[in-house]
Design a protein around this motif. Structure first.
Motif, short mmCIF file in Angstrom:
data_model
loop_
_atom_site.label_atom_id
_atom_site.label_comp_id
_atom_site.label_asym_id
_atom_site.label_seq_id
_atom_site.Cartn_x
_atom_site.Cartn_y
_atom_site.Cartn_z
N HIS A 370 0.82 -1.21 0.00
CA HIS A 370 0.00 0.00 0.00
C HIS A 370 0.86 1.26 0.00
O HIS A 370 0.56 2.24 -0.72
N LEU A 371 1.93 1.26 0.76
CA LEU A 371 2.80 2.43 0.81
C LEU A 371 3.43 2.71 -0.55
O LEU A 371 3.39 3.85 -1.05
N ALA A 372 4.01 1.67 -1.17
CA ALA A 372 4.67 1.86 -2.46
C ALA A 372 3.66 2.20 -3.55
O ALA A 372 3.95 3.01 -4.46
N HIS A 373 2.48 1.60 -3.49
CA HIS A 373 1.47 1.89 -4.52
C HIS A 373 1.02 3.34 -4.47
O HIS A 373 0.88 4.00 -5.51
N HIS A 374 0.79 3.87 -3.27
CA HIS A 374 0.31 5.25 -3.15
C HIS A 374 1.41 6.26 -3.48
O HIS A 374 1.14 7.32 -4.06
N VAL A 375 2.65 5.96 -3.13
CA VAL A 375 3.73 6.92 -3.33
C VAL A 375 4.31 6.82 -4.74
O VAL A 375 4.58 7.85 -5.39
N LEU A 376 4.51 5.59 -5.24
CA LEU A 376 5.19 5.40 -6.52
C LEU A 376 4.24 5.07 -7.67
O LEU A 376 4.65 5.14 -8.83
N GLY A 377 3.00 4.68 -7.36
CA GLY A 377 2.07 4.27 -8.41
C GLY A 377 1.82 5.31 -9.49
O GLY A 377 1.81 4.98 -10.68
N PRO A 378 1.65 6.58 -9.15
CA PRO A 378 1.40 7.56 -10.22
C PRO A 378 2.58 7.79 -11.15
O PRO A 378 2.41 8.40 -12.22
N HIS A 379 3.77 7.31 -10.79
CA HIS A 379 4.97 7.63 -11.57
C HIS A 379 5.58 6.41 -12.27
O HIS A 379 6.20 6.57 -13.32
N LEU A 380 5.44 5.21 -11.69
CA LEU A 380 6.09 4.03 -12.24
C LEU A 380 5.04 2.97 -12.58
O LEU A 380 4.14 2.70 -11.79
N HIS A 381 5.20 2.36 -13.76
CA HIS A 381 4.24 1.35 -14.20
C HIS A 381 4.31 0.10 -13.30
O HIS A 381 3.29 -0.57 -13.09
N GLU A 382 5.49 -0.22 -12.78
CA GLU A 382 5.63 -1.41 -11.94
C GLU A 382 4.84 -1.32 -10.64
O GLU A 382 4.63 -2.32 -9.97
N TYR A 383 4.42 -0.11 -10.27
CA TYR A 383 3.66 0.08 -9.03
C TYR A 383 2.30 0.71 -9.31
O TYR A 383 1.69 1.30 -8.41
#
Length: 567
Positions: A370-383
């Motif tokens: 959840h932490l990585a998805h919310h922080v990195l999701g808008p920028h990286l396709h892997e998340y």
């Protein structure tokens, strides 16, 4: 065991014999032509790039010049198909409608556009059901219908048809996916390649290409090896039916207790999985023959899609069933190997602790997902999604991550999240399981050592009794009488005499007893009679001790009463 060994050899012949290195080379060659080359499928980033790919590299690869012929011939012609969504399939904010009134949202079956559009009423501009199955892409799962065009079987006519689609804006804002279905025949290796190229256009823009290639044979029995594989497949089917009947008999005999053993589930899975894989194989062979018979009347793309799916199912089910068969070897090894038996006992004894560790591990990964998805999701396709983020974090445990991408997207939080995640999870992942198993293995070895001590005591007891009476015990009847006096049942006496190698009416000497003691050195072979004998002896000693304590208490009480009366 010998029956299973024969079955394993036969079934392995079916699994490994059906593989062909030419399939790998054919697959990689077409992937290089259609995907990896300059302006190939992997380089598409928008609709304009797709048109460049369709008019250039795709047609050049499928319709090579006569001097460039490498033995790969397109069967029929490629088929283009697009899936669209309706206008107003999403909502525009009321305060922003002055900017753009129309809205094309995500693809679903309910929002799929089925209205005719464009200049004509032919198939490229009219929705129709093509007979294809649902296909799951990177963004959505698409239905089998759409706006499709069967391209001509020569390069010039196919190029003109694609240019006509481009000039009349066949791809619009509502386009969410474009499929290119191609069937290629390799003359040199006599194989068919069914290719499905997909370019998805999310509502946010960009293009996401993906592809699926499956190689299938065209001849059922072209070589002598094929007849051998067919015979092995029939023998494997016979073995599977026999194993299933055997498991059914065991189920009827054992009833619900049948499901209490792990290896029963394993045997059932092997038999059912093998039958399913062989069924897919036979179905695939028959389908190849029926599909190729229809080729003179025209190419039916949906039939080739079924052929590709059947071939994929054959490979997956066969590989799973064959893997289970090879893993079953551990069942036979555990019977004769004390080391594997100790490991098995150690593993089963730490199951509850392992479940607790697994829960801790899942919670850690879930929290960081959840932490990585919310922080990195808008920028990286892997998340970008929870599933993709979970996969990326699990891959990071194998040191498969792109630190530079993390630094570019989030210079501080990206590397920090990864560092904290790896520090915590690797500590939990490596330290705790090793500690749990080490503790469990130590406890098991201590228990085995305790049983060894019990076994030594039992040997001394038996040897002492025999040494005391060795002048009296000279026959099997006298030895049986001695064992009966020690409290052994008829079944226990039969087990002891069998270990000693004493037959009815035979003379008994010290050799027989040494033979029995020498055969039972392993702690796991400690007979139940010995455990029961020592347990009973311990209970008697404890009971005698308790009686002595009670008697001592009574004596003390009597003395105290007597001393009180005397005073």
């Amino acid at each position: 065991m010998m029956t299973f060994a024969v079955y394993l050899i036969v079934f392995s012949s079916v699994g490994f014999g059906s593989m062909n290195i030419n399939s790998h080379y054919f697959n990689k060659h077409m992937e290089k032509l259609l995907v990896s080359r300059t302006f190939g499928l992997a380089g598409i980033r928008n609709i304009e790039d797709f048109w460049i790919f369709a008019e250039g590299p795709m047609l050049d690869s499928l319709f090579p010049e006569p001097g460039e012929m490498d033995g790969n011939i397109i069967v029929g012609g490629p088929r283009l198909r697009q899936a669209k969504v309706q206008n107003n399939s999403c909502e525009v904010h009321s305060h922003l409608k002055y900017l753009q009134d129309s809205c094309y949202g995500h693809y679903t079956i309910s929002t799929e556009d089925r209205e005719a559009f464009g200049p004509g009423t032919t198939s490229p501009w009219v929705f129709s059901h093509t007979g294809s199955d649902y296909y799951r892409g990177l963004v959505a799962t698409y239905g089998g219908g759409g706006y499709h065009l069967e391209l001509p079987s020569n390069k010039i006519d196919a190029l003109q048809a694609i240019q006509a689609l481009r000039q009349n804006n066949w791809l619009t804002r509502g386009t969410r996916a474009v499929f290119v279905d191609v069937v290629v025949y390799s003359v040199n290796v006599d194989q068919l390649l069914i290719a499905k190229l997909l370019v998805e256009f999310p509502p946010t823009g960009d293009a996401l290409p993906s592809w699926f290639f499956e190689v299938s044979r065209t001849s059922l029995f072209s070589k002598s090896k094929d007849y051998y594989i067919f015979v092995c497949a029939m023998i494997s089917m016979t073995f599977n039916v026999y194993f299933l009947l055997l498991e059914a008999c065991r189920l009827v005999y054992l009833k619900l207790t049948y499901f209490s053993r792990f290896w029963n589930y394993f045997d059932l899975s092997v038999s059912i999985g093998s039958i399913i894989s062989l069924r897919f194989g036979i179905k695939n062979y028959l389908f190849i023959a029926s599909t190729l018979d229809k080729l003179p009347d025209g190419v039916d793309i949906p039939s080739f899609e079924i052929l590709a799916r059947n071939g994929f199912n054959v490979k997956v089910t066969t590989s799973i069933a064959l893997s289970l068969c090879w893993l079953k070897i551990f069942y036979f090894l555990r019977v004769g190997s004390s080391t594997l038996a100790k490991i098995r006992v150690s593993v089963w004894s730490c199951v509850l602790n392992s479940l607790g560790f697994f829960m801790v591990f899942v919670l850690l990964v879930f929290a960081f997902t959840h932490l990585a998805h919310h922080v990195l999701g808008p920028h990286l396709h892997e998340y970008s999604t929870l599933g993709a983020t979970t996969t990326s974090l699990l891959r990071a445990l194998l040191w498969d991550f792109d630190l530079e991408e993390l630094q570019r997207s989030r210079p501080v939080f990206g590397p920090m999240i990864l560092l904290v995640y790896l520090s915590l999870v690797l500590t939990v992942l490596w330290s705790i399981p090793l500690a749990i198993f080490a503790r469990s293995h130590t406890d098991v070895m201590s228990e085995i050592s305790r049983r060894c001590n019990l076994w030594d005591q039992w040997k001394e007891m038996v040897w002492g009794q025999y040494s005391y009476r060795q002048g009296k015990v000279t026959s099997e009847e006298e030895l049986r009488l001695l064992l009966e006096q020690e409290g052994l049942t008829d079944e226990d006496m039969a087990a002891v005499l069998s270990r000693m190698g004493v037959r009815r009416g035979q003379h008994v000497d010290s050799h027989h007893l040494r033979n029995a003691l020498g055969c039972l050195q392993d702690a796991e072979m400690l007979p139940e009679v010995a455990v029961r004998w020592l347990t009973d002896l311990k209970q008697r000693v404890d009971a005698a001790g308790q009686k002595m304590v009670a008697l001592t208490d009574k004596v003390h009480m009597t003395l105290e009463v007597a001393s009180g009366d005397g005073s």
